[in-house]
Design an enzyme around this catalytic site. Sequence first.
Site, PDB file in Angstrom:
ATOM      1  N   ARG A  63       0.842  -1.185   0.000  1.00  0.00           N
ATOM      2  CA  ARG A  63       0.000   0.000   0.000  1.00  0.00           C
ATOM      3  C   ARG A  63       0.882   1.242   0.000  1.00  0.00           C
ATOM      4  O   ARG A  63       1.792   1.357   0.810  1.00  0.00           O
ATOM      5  CB  ARG A  63      -0.854  -0.047   1.275  1.00  0.00           C
ATOM      6  CG  ARG A  63      -1.816   1.068   1.422  1.00  0.00           C
ATOM      7  CD  ARG A  63      -2.666   0.849   2.659  1.00  0.00           C
ATOM      8  NE  ARG A  63      -2.053   1.413   3.843  1.00  0.00           N
ATOM      9  CZ  ARG A  63      -2.725   1.752   4.937  1.00  0.00           C
ATOM     10  NH1 ARG A  63      -4.023   1.519   4.998  1.00  0.00           N
ATOM     11  NH2 ARG A  63      -2.126   2.269   5.977  1.00  0.00           N
ATOM     12  N   THR A 108      -1.172   7.673  -0.762  1.00  0.00           N
ATOM     13  CA  THR A 108      -2.428   7.626  -1.529  1.00  0.00           C
ATOM     14  C   THR A 108      -3.320   6.454  -1.116  1.00  0.00           C
ATOM     15  O   THR A 108      -4.479   6.390  -1.528  1.00  0.00           O
ATOM     16  CB  THR A 108      -2.120   7.467  -3.032  1.00  0.00           C
ATOM     17  OG1 THR A 108      -1.452   6.197  -3.213  1.00  0.00           O
ATOM     18  CG2 THR A 108      -1.221   8.582  -3.546  1.00  0.00           C
ATOM     19  N   ASP A 159       1.461  -1.954  12.304  1.00  0.00           N
ATOM     20  CA  ASP A 159       1.799  -2.470  10.969  1.00  0.00           C
ATOM     21  C   ASP A 159       2.111  -3.965  11.096  1.00  0.00           C
ATOM     22  O   ASP A 159       3.110  -4.361  11.695  1.00  0.00           O
ATOM     23  CB  ASP A 159       3.012  -1.715  10.411  1.00  0.00           C
ATOM     24  CG  ASP A 159       3.293  -2.100   8.960  1.00  0.00           C
ATOM     25  OD1 ASP A 159       3.327  -1.207   8.105  1.00  0.00           O
ATOM     26  OD2 ASP A 159       3.461  -3.316   8.685  1.00  0.00           O
ATOM     27  N   ASP A 185       5.530  -5.182   9.747  1.00  0.00           N
ATOM     28  CA  ASP A 185       6.645  -4.785  10.621  1.00  0.00           C
ATOM     29  C   ASP A 185       6.670  -5.622  11.896  1.00  0.00           C
ATOM     30  O   ASP A 185       7.730  -6.016  12.372  1.00  0.00           O
ATOM     31  CB  ASP A 185       6.536  -3.307  10.994  1.00  0.00           C
ATOM     32  CG  ASP A 185       6.848  -2.385   9.825  1.00  0.00           C
ATOM     33  OD1 ASP A 185       7.261  -2.887   8.763  1.00  0.00           O
ATOM     34  OD2 ASP A 185       6.669  -1.164   9.983  1.00  0.00           O
TER      35      ASP A 185
HETATM   36  O1  LIG Z   1      -6.657  -2.304   3.301  1.00  0.00           O
HETATM   37  P1  LIG Z   1      -5.451  -1.490   2.927  1.00  0.00           P
HETATM   38  O2  LIG Z   1      -5.599  -0.033   3.268  1.00  0.00           O
HETATM   39  O3  LIG Z   1      -5.038  -1.691   1.500  1.00  0.00           O
HETATM   40  O4  LIG Z   1      -4.249  -1.940   3.873  1.00  0.00           O
HETATM   41  C1  LIG Z   1      -3.993  -3.258   4.195  1.00  0.00           C
HETATM   42  C2  LIG Z   1      -2.679  -3.715   3.660  1.00  0.00           C
HETATM   43  O5  LIG Z   1      -1.601  -3.041   4.325  1.00  0.00           O
HETATM   44  C3  LIG Z   1      -0.696  -4.005   4.866  1.00  0.00           C
HETATM   45  O6  LIG Z   1       0.308  -4.326   3.964  1.00  0.00           O
HETATM   46  P2  LIG Z   1       1.503  -3.321   3.607  1.00  0.00           P
HETATM   47  O7  LIG Z   1       1.162  -2.474   2.425  1.00  0.00           O
HETATM   48  O8  LIG Z   1       1.939  -2.610   4.841  1.00  0.00           O
HETATM   49  O9  LIG Z   1       2.636  -4.307   3.110  1.00  0.00           O
HETATM   50  P3  LIG Z   1       3.521  -5.338   3.975  1.00  0.00           P
HETATM   51  O10 LIG Z   1       2.656  -6.533   4.204  1.00  0.00           O
HETATM   52  O11 LIG Z   1       4.683  -5.610   3.106  1.00  0.00           O
HETATM   53  O12 LIG Z   1       3.895  -4.660   5.270  1.00  0.00           O
HETATM   54  C4  LIG Z   1      -1.584  -5.187   5.123  1.00  0.00           C
HETATM   55  O13 LIG Z   1      -0.899  -6.395   5.281  1.00  0.00           O
HETATM   56  C5  LIG Z   1      -2.497  -5.183   3.941  1.00  0.00           C
HETATM   57  O14 LIG Z   1      -1.949  -5.834   2.809  1.00  0.00           O
HETATM   58  O1  LIG Z   2      -3.563  -0.863  10.653  1.00  0.00           O
HETATM   59  C1  LIG Z   2      -2.995  -1.231   9.602  1.00  0.00           C
HETATM   60  C2  LIG Z   2      -3.381  -0.762   8.330  1.00  0.00           C
HETATM   61  C3  LIG Z   2      -2.733  -1.212   7.225  1.00  0.00           C
HETATM   62  N1  LIG Z   2      -1.716  -2.095   7.366  1.00  0.00           N
HETATM   63  C4  LIG Z   2      -1.329  -2.558   8.578  1.00  0.00           C
HETATM   64  O2  LIG Z   2      -0.398  -3.372   8.671  1.00  0.00           O
HETATM   65  N2  LIG Z   2      -1.969  -2.108   9.661  1.00  0.00           N
HETATM   66 MG   LIG Z   3       3.127  -3.162   6.209  1.00  0.00          MG
END
Ligand SMILES: O=P(O)(O)OC[C@H]1O[C@H](OP(=O)(O)OP(=O)(O)O)[C@H](O)[C@@H]1O
Ligand SMILES: O=c1cc[nH]c(=O)[nH]1
Ligand SMILES: [Mg+2]
Length: 212
Positions: A103, A107, A202, A205
């Site tokens: 994400r 944006t 997150d 993370d």
């Molecule tokens: O519903 P949304 O607003 O799209 O957000 C949710 C997304 O955000 C996080 O991933 P992230 O983009 O942080 O990637 P990561 O798993 O590599 O940390 C999570 O694991 C989802 O995939």
């Molecule tokens: O709360 C949140 C939202 C998006 N992605 C995450 O990992 N946590």
């Molecule tokens: Mg993430």
Amino acid sequence: MRLHVIDHPLVAHKLTVLRNQETASPTFRLLVDELVTLLAYEATREVRTEPHMITTPVTTTVGTRIADPRPLVVPILRAGLGMLDGMTRLLPTAEVGFLGMQRDEQTFEAVTYANRLPDDLTGRQCFLLDPMLATGGTLIAAINFLFDRGARDVTAVCLLAAPEGLDILDKAIGDRVDVKVVVAAVDERLDENGYIVPGLGDAGDRLYGVVD
Ligand SMILES: O=P(O)(O)OC[C@H]1O[C@H](OP(=O)(O)OP(=O)(O)O)[C@H](O)[C@@H]1O
Ligand SMILES: O=c1cc[nH]c(=O)[nH]1
Ligand SMILES: [Mg+2]
């Protein structure tokens, strides 16, 4: 879209430990794994089966086995990877595909940076794994990805969802695809950074450590 919130004391207990900022990555990973196993029980309730004749030490009988084509499990990298082992433990014959999505934190748009999936998903039951359903952008993009390859039956297994994201998902998907969302909890809201409140932070993370 059909929503299933798992109402179970073990799920509530484990989720509370997961939310706690004091919980470090090794315990966090273990809890995610355990929670997926509990969610997978409900998520696989409609997995397609067929009759299967076997011989017991006593007699022959018709039992049940998971039908072909095999279900497809798709973790959304990175955080969804933490849910893969728990899911395949319950569904060992499933095929596994991968979607890498991130994400954009300004944006909130989901960017797909990798995919490894069968070209033709016609008739396949698909299980998407991602712990967080926040704005819904990532899950909508993932479902559209599967839809474009012919999938019409998608179950998303998530740990936490925001009401805002569930609403947007419902409107975006309509009745093009039979989508079932299985979650451990629907939280209060999103904050101004698109984070789930109270949430757990997150997920990627907390599973794997902070990456710049
Ligand atoms: O519903 P949304 O607003 O799209 O957000 C949710 C997304 O955000 C996080 O991933 P992230 O983009 O942080 O990637 P990561 O798993 O590599 O940390 C999570 O694991 C989802 O995939
Ligand atoms: O709360 C949140 C939202 C998006 N992605 C995450 O990992 N946590
Ligand atoms: Mg993430």
